[in-house]
Write a protein that holds these residues in place. Sequence first.
Motif, mmCIF file in Angstrom:
data_model
loop_
_atom_site.group_PDB
_atom_site.id
_atom_site.type_symbol
_atom_site.label_atom_id
_atom_site.label_comp_id
_atom_site.label_asym_id
_atom_site.label_seq_id
_atom_site.Cartn_x
_atom_site.Cartn_y
_atom_site.Cartn_z
ATOM 1 N N ARG A 144 -3.216 7.522 -15.085
ATOM 2 C CA ARG A 144 -3.837 8.823 -15.353
ATOM 3 C C ARG A 144 -3.022 9.987 -14.792
ATOM 4 O O ARG A 144 -2.796 10.985 -15.467
ATOM 5 N N ASP A 145 -2.572 9.856 -13.526
ATOM 6 C CA ASP A 145 -1.985 10.987 -12.812
ATOM 7 C C ASP A 145 -0.471 10.931 -12.678
ATOM 8 O O ASP A 145 0.166 11.948 -12.394
ATOM 9 N N GLY A 146 0.130 9.735 -12.824
ATOM 10 C CA GLY A 146 1.533 9.591 -12.475
ATOM 11 C C GLY A 146 1.695 9.619 -10.969
ATOM 12 O O GLY A 146 0.739 9.407 -10.211
ATOM 13 N N SER A 147 2.905 9.908 -10.513
ATOM 14 C CA SER A 147 3.192 9.907 -9.079
ATOM 15 C C SER A 147 3.176 11.324 -8.518
ATOM 16 O O SER A 147 3.708 12.243 -9.125
ATOM 17 N N SER A 148 2.582 11.486 -7.330
ATOM 18 C CA SER A 148 2.583 12.787 -6.658
ATOM 19 C C SER A 148 3.809 12.950 -5.767
ATOM 20 O O SER A 148 3.993 14.004 -5.149
ATOM 21 N N THR A 149 4.653 11.918 -5.664
ATOM 22 C CA THR A 149 5.848 11.991 -4.824
ATOM 23 C C THR A 149 6.949 12.736 -5.568
ATOM 24 O O THR A 149 7.576 12.195 -6.468
ATOM 25 N N GLY A 150 7.153 13.991 -5.192
ATOM 26 C CA GLY A 150 8.185 14.785 -5.833
ATOM 27 C C GLY A 150 9.468 14.855 -5.029
ATOM 28 O O GLY A 150 10.500 15.298 -5.529
ATOM 29 N N PHE A 151 9.412 14.410 -3.765
ATOM 30 C CA PHE A 151 10.568 14.485 -2.877
ATOM 31 C C PHE A 151 10.699 13.185 -2.109
ATOM 32 O O PHE A 151 9.700 12.621 -1.658
ATOM 33 N N LEU A 152 11.931 12.714 -1.959
ATOM 34 C CA LEU A 152 12.181 11.464 -1.247
ATOM 35 C C LEU A 152 13.466 11.610 -0.452
ATOM 36 O O LEU A 152 14.480 12.080 -0.977
ATOM 37 N N TYR A 153 13.422 11.256 0.842
ATOM 38 C CA TYR A 153 14.658 11.213 1.622
ATOM 39 C C TYR A 153 15.230 9.805 1.503
ATOM 40 O O TYR A 153 14.540 8.821 1.767
ATOM 41 N N VAL A 154 16.505 9.692 1.106
ATOM 42 C CA VAL A 154 17.165 8.409 0.894
ATOM 43 C C VAL A 154 18.430 8.383 1.747
ATOM 44 O O VAL A 154 19.368 9.148 1.494
ATOM 45 N N ASP A 155 18.460 7.529 2.767
ATOM 46 C CA ASP A 155 19.623 7.546 3.657
ATOM 47 C C ASP A 155 20.865 6.956 3.007
ATOM 48 O O ASP A 155 21.984 7.293 3.387
ATOM 49 N N GLN A 156 20.706 6.080 2.000
ATOM 50 C CA GLN A 156 21.846 5.552 1.252
ATOM 51 C C GLN A 156 21.872 6.212 -0.122
ATOM 52 O O GLN A 156 21.400 5.663 -1.111
ATOM 53 N N LEU A 157 22.383 7.421 -0.161
ATOM 54 C CA LEU A 157 22.459 8.182 -1.406
ATOM 55 C C LEU A 157 23.810 8.883 -1.444
ATOM 56 O O LEU A 157 24.205 9.555 -0.491
ATOM 57 N N GLY A 158 24.533 8.709 -2.531
ATOM 58 C CA GLY A 158 25.844 9.334 -2.650
ATOM 59 C C GLY A 158 26.189 9.634 -4.090
ATOM 60 O O GLY A 158 25.542 9.146 -5.025
ATOM 61 N N GLU B 64 0.836 -1.200 0.000
ATOM 62 C CA GLU B 64 0.000 0.000 0.000
ATOM 63 C C GLU B 64 0.873 1.254 0.000
ATOM 64 O O GLU B 64 0.558 2.240 -0.672
ATOM 65 N N LEU B 65 1.987 1.202 0.741
ATOM 66 C CA LEU B 65 2.938 2.314 0.720
ATOM 67 C C LEU B 65 3.469 2.516 -0.692
ATOM 68 O O LEU B 65 3.562 3.652 -1.177
ATOM 69 N N GLU B 66 3.809 1.436 -1.362
ATOM 70 C CA GLU B 66 4.326 1.545 -2.728
ATOM 71 C C GLU B 66 3.294 2.167 -3.655
ATOM 72 O O GLU B 66 3.631 2.986 -4.523
ATOM 73 N N ALA B 67 2.020 1.806 -3.462
ATOM 74 C CA ALA B 67 0.956 2.399 -4.283
ATOM 75 C C ALA B 67 0.845 3.897 -4.019
ATOM 76 O O ALA B 67 0.620 4.689 -4.942
ATOM 77 N N MET B 68 1.007 4.302 -2.758
ATOM 78 C CA MET B 68 0.954 5.729 -2.432
ATOM 79 C C MET B 68 2.131 6.472 -3.042
ATOM 80 O O MET B 68 2.002 7.603 -3.508
ATOM 81 N N ALA C 2 -6.839 -2.670 -6.411
ATOM 82 C CA ALA C 2 -5.665 -2.755 -7.281
ATOM 83 C C ALA C 2 -5.945 -2.126 -8.648
ATOM 84 O O ALA C 2 -5.089 -1.421 -9.207
ATOM 85 N N GLU C 3 -7.132 -2.351 -9.177
ATOM 86 C CA GLU C 3 -7.488 -1.777 -10.476
ATOM 87 C C GLU C 3 -7.588 -0.264 -10.404
ATOM 88 O O GLU C 3 -7.145 0.451 -11.305
ATOM 89 N N ALA C 4 -8.183 0.253 -9.314
ATOM 90 C CA ALA C 4 -8.315 1.707 -9.150
ATOM 91 C C ALA C 4 -6.940 2.363 -9.031
ATOM 92 O O ALA C 4 -6.711 3.442 -9.580
ATOM 93 N N VAL C 5 -6.023 1.711 -8.318
ATOM 94 C CA VAL C 5 -4.666 2.244 -8.169
ATOM 95 C C VAL C 5 -3.959 2.276 -9.523
ATOM 96 O O VAL C 5 -3.310 3.261 -9.879
ATOM 97 N N GLN C 6 -4.091 1.201 -10.288
ATOM 98 C CA GLN C 6 -3.452 1.145 -11.605
ATOM 99 C C GLN C 6 -3.980 2.249 -12.521
ATOM 100 O O GLN C 6 -3.208 2.918 -13.209
ATOM 101 N N ARG C 7 -5.293 2.444 -12.500
ATOM 102 C CA ARG C 7 -5.883 3.510 -13.328
ATOM 103 C C ARG C 7 -5.369 4.877 -12.882
ATOM 104 O O ARG C 7 -5.059 5.743 -13.708
ATOM 105 N N GLY C 8 -5.285 5.074 -11.566
ATOM 106 C CA GLY C 8 -4.810 6.351 -11.049
ATOM 107 C C GLY C 8 -3.371 6.628 -11.429
ATOM 108 O O GLY C 8 -3.010 7.752 -11.797
ATOM 109 N N MET C 9 -2.519 5.591 -11.349
ATOM 110 C CA MET C 9 -1.109 5.749 -11.717
ATOM 111 C C MET C 9 -0.979 6.124 -13.190
ATOM 112 O O MET C 9 -0.200 7.002 -13.561
#
Length: 340
Positions: free
Chosen positions: A221-235, A173-177, A212-219
Motif C-alpha cells: 500500500r505505502d511502499g518504503s518510508s526509507t528515503g535515506f540510507l548510510y552505506v559504509d561500503q559505497l563507491g 523486523e529491521l528489514e520490515a521497517m 507478517a500479513e500486516a507488514v506485507q499489506r503495508g508495503m
Amino acid sequence: MSEEANAAGWDAIERAMSKIYGDQEPKHYGTLIPYMLGGRDPLDGISAYKAERPYPHWHFVTFGFSELYDKESDDPERSGYGFELTFRLARGEAEEEPPAWAMNLLQNMGRYVFKSGNVFRNGDYLDANGPICLGSDTKLTALAFVRDPELPALDTPNGQVEFLQMVGITGCELEAMQTWNTLGMLNVCEEHMPNYITDLSRDSFMRVPAVAEAVQRGMERDGSSTGFLYVDQLGWEPAKRRLLGKTPAALRLGAKQAGIVGKLLAGRILKGKSLSMTGPDVRVVFEPGEKPGFEQGQNEVRIKLDEASATELSRKLQPKEGVIELSDFKGMVVQIVKTY
C-alpha cells in the motif's frame, strides 16, 4: 545563580519521571570523569526505575543529550540535541540491579550522537551489526526509536526535550521497517510488545502470521518510508577509456546492504519516490525517470531508473559478490563486494 537553577534541565527530567513512579528512588549511575574533561562516557548519568506494569521491567532514562545545566546552544526552542533516550527492559522478579550492558548500550548511543552529530528521531532505526547485548544469544540485533508512550515532550528552561524510547528488534523486523516504515511495524507489534518493552529472549514477531500479513499489506500500500540510507561500503568508479574501448562506470556496494537496497528500490522507485545513499566519499541518488541513465558530479551520482530497470535491479541486487549488468542500462554496472 543557585546550584538548583543550574540543574534546571536535570530537575525537569526527574519531575517527569516522578509523575510515573512517585517517590521511588531510582538506581542512578553517574559519570566519574566528565566527557568534556576526557571521560569515555558522554552522558552525565542514567537512572533505572522499577516498573511493574504491564509486567516487571526496568525503565531507563538518560541525562545528557539535552542541556541539563546552563543554556549553551543558540536554539531557544530546543534543549541540546532536543531529546533524551529511554529504554524498557524485561526484568526478573528477583532482579534487584539493572544489567550493566543496558547502560553501556545507552552510553554507546551517546558516543554515536556526540561524535557524528546525527540525532535520533521518532521512527528512526539503527542496525547494531550484532546482538544488542554482547555475548548473548539474543535475536535482537537492531534498534528502533519511538516516542516513549508514558513520557510526553517536556518544556524546560533550556528548551523542549522529547523522550525517545529505544526498542530492541530482530534483523527481519529491521528489514520490515526499512521496506515499509518503523512506526507502522511497531504499531503492528504493540499487541505482542506492550509499552515496547525489550525482551532479549523473544523470537521475531515476523513469525506471527498476523504481523507478517500486516507488514506485507503495508508495503504494497505505502511502499518504503526509507528515503535515506548510510552505506559504509559505497563507491563510484567513473568510466575509463582504454586502448580497445571503454570500461563502464561502476557503482560499488557492500554485499551486506545490497539485498536491502534492492528491496528499498522496489518500495521507492516503483512508488515514484527517490532513494538517497551516502557513503564515506560519495552520495548516490536513485530516482524515478522515463529513461534509464546517470549523471555524475562532484561527490554525487544521480541514477534514473524506469519501472523496468528498477524492477530488474531490485531483483538482481543480492548479498553475493559479483557484477550486475542491466539489460537496458548502458555505460554502468553494479559491483557487489564482500562485506567483512
